[in-house]
Design a protein around this motif. Sequence first.
Motif, short mmCIF file in Angstrom:
data_model
loop_
_atom_site.label_atom_id
_atom_site.label_comp_id
_atom_site.label_asym_id
_atom_site.label_seq_id
_atom_site.Cartn_x
_atom_site.Cartn_y
_atom_site.Cartn_z
N LEU A 1 0.86 -1.18 0.00
CA LEU A 1 0.00 0.00 0.00
C LEU A 1 0.90 1.23 0.00
CD1 LEU A 1 -2.83 1.31 0.28
CD2 LEU A 1 -2.46 1.27 2.76
N ILE A 2 0.82 2.01 -1.07
CA ILE A 2 1.64 3.22 -1.21
C ILE A 2 0.70 4.41 -1.03
CG2 ILE A 2 3.12 4.56 -2.74
CD1 ILE A 2 3.84 1.88 -4.11
N ARG A 3 0.97 5.20 0.00
CA ARG A 3 0.03 6.26 0.38
C ARG A 3 0.60 7.64 0.06
NH1 ARG A 3 -3.00 6.75 6.24
NH2 ARG A 3 -4.09 8.71 5.87
N ALA B 1 12.23 8.58 -5.31
CA ALA B 1 10.90 8.28 -5.82
C ALA B 1 9.86 8.59 -4.75
CB ALA B 1 10.81 6.82 -6.24
N ARG B 2 8.94 9.49 -5.07
CA ARG B 2 7.82 9.80 -4.18
C ARG B 2 6.68 8.82 -4.46
NH1 ARG B 2 11.04 12.58 -0.84
NH2 ARG B 2 11.76 14.60 -1.69
N PRO B 3 5.57 8.90 -3.72
CA PRO B 3 4.53 7.86 -3.84
C PRO B 3 4.02 7.58 -5.24
CG PRO B 3 4.14 9.15 -1.87
CD PRO B 3 5.29 9.80 -2.58
N LEU B 4 3.79 8.61 -6.07
CA LEU B 4 3.23 8.35 -7.39
C LEU B 4 4.20 7.57 -8.27
CD1 LEU B 4 1.42 11.73 -8.19
CD2 LEU B 4 0.46 9.62 -7.25
N LEU B 5 5.48 7.94 -8.25
CA LEU B 5 6.47 7.21 -9.03
C LEU B 5 6.67 5.80 -8.46
CD1 LEU B 5 8.50 7.08 -11.31
CD2 LEU B 5 10.20 8.15 -9.80
N GLN B 6 6.67 5.67 -7.14
CA GLN B 6 6.78 4.34 -6.53
C GLN B 6 5.67 3.42 -7.03
OE1 GLN B 6 6.86 4.65 -2.24
NE2 GLN B 6 8.41 6.26 -2.29
N ALA B 7 4.45 3.94 -7.10
CA ALA B 7 3.31 3.13 -7.53
C ALA B 7 3.43 2.72 -8.99
CB ALA B 7 2.01 3.89 -7.30
N ILE B 8 3.95 3.61 -9.83
CA ILE B 8 4.11 3.30 -11.24
C ILE B 8 5.19 2.22 -11.44
CG2 ILE B 8 4.98 4.24 -13.43
CD1 ILE B 8 3.53 6.83 -12.77
N ARG B 9 6.21 2.25 -10.61
CA ARG B 9 7.33 1.33 -10.78
C ARG B 9 7.14 0.01 -10.03
NH1 ARG B 9 12.64 4.87 -9.60
NH2 ARG B 9 13.68 3.20 -10.73
N THR B 10 6.12 -0.08 -9.18
CA THR B 10 5.89 -1.29 -8.40
C THR B 10 4.71 -2.05 -8.99
OG1 THR B 10 6.64 -0.14 -6.41
CG2 THR B 10 5.44 -2.19 -6.09
#
Length: 305
Positions: free
Chosen positions: A72-74, A126-135
């Motif tokens: 869960l990336i918040r 990497a902030r949350p939005l980039l983390q979510a794209i890469r995960t």
Amino acid sequence: MTQPAGPMPDGVASPDDLRRALADADYLADTGLATVAWLGLRLSRPLFLEGEPGVGKTALAQALAGLLDAPLIRLQCYEGIDASQALYDWDFPRQLLHLRAAETAGSTGDVEALEHELYDERFLLARPLLQAIRTSPAVLLIDEIDRADDEFEAFLLELLSEYAVTIPELGRIVAEVPPVVVITSNRTREVHDALKRRCTYHWLDHPTFEREVAIVRRRCPDAGAELTAQVVGVVQGLRAEDLFKPPGVAETLDWTRALVALGADTLDVELATHTLGSVLKYREDLEQASKLDLGRLVANAVQGV
């Protein structure tokens, strides 16, 4: 642009399957919410959940992450948040250290090569939005979007249309599998229609008495049936009053846990008065509650058991 299908929990082929899977994860969704959530997963569309604080918006994202066995990336929104704070930034202190190390080693002759090194992947934050794209897979919770401004909404709309971002120094990064996106709003302001149209929308209201009792029984198994019903009855009575912030399910759970910690089996007026700080979190509401006939609320709750 057509997006690839998003992830779906194993064994979930219908909204009813999802409702049962969520129940197994201690999240009791009604049929409407389970249907909207299933459609969001099936069609790879963000879920836009709106409602009063404490009705289970954030908890749904947590439950979906558990079902998908995904992180869960918040992203917590706030006034003034911008793209760099939500997407990515460069680690300036580490870049500076690298530059000084290069100077010490005498390897600063090739300026272009050095600049390329400074904007290497290892210096990317990497902030949350980039983390979510890469995960992949991931559940991205964009919490309280109503606290952000119009510009951030527009940026978010563009990003969610393609689940991709371009970093000038590194190129374009596209999600292999789109993250499951849950956007929440407490409706402190109206969110623009353009963003809502991109999403599957659902309004979460306070639960019925029966469903709230079931939620508390699931989340607070040490509480007896009589105490649970009494607490829920009083909380639902408080919601009918003119309070600044009516208590949500989260506050019902807090109050129940506090009473259990005190060894209570039932609720009476004195105990309710002394523990109201567990369910009402604003001074104005505590003052308002002191003017109410708390005995009546407790009596009504007792009669309803």
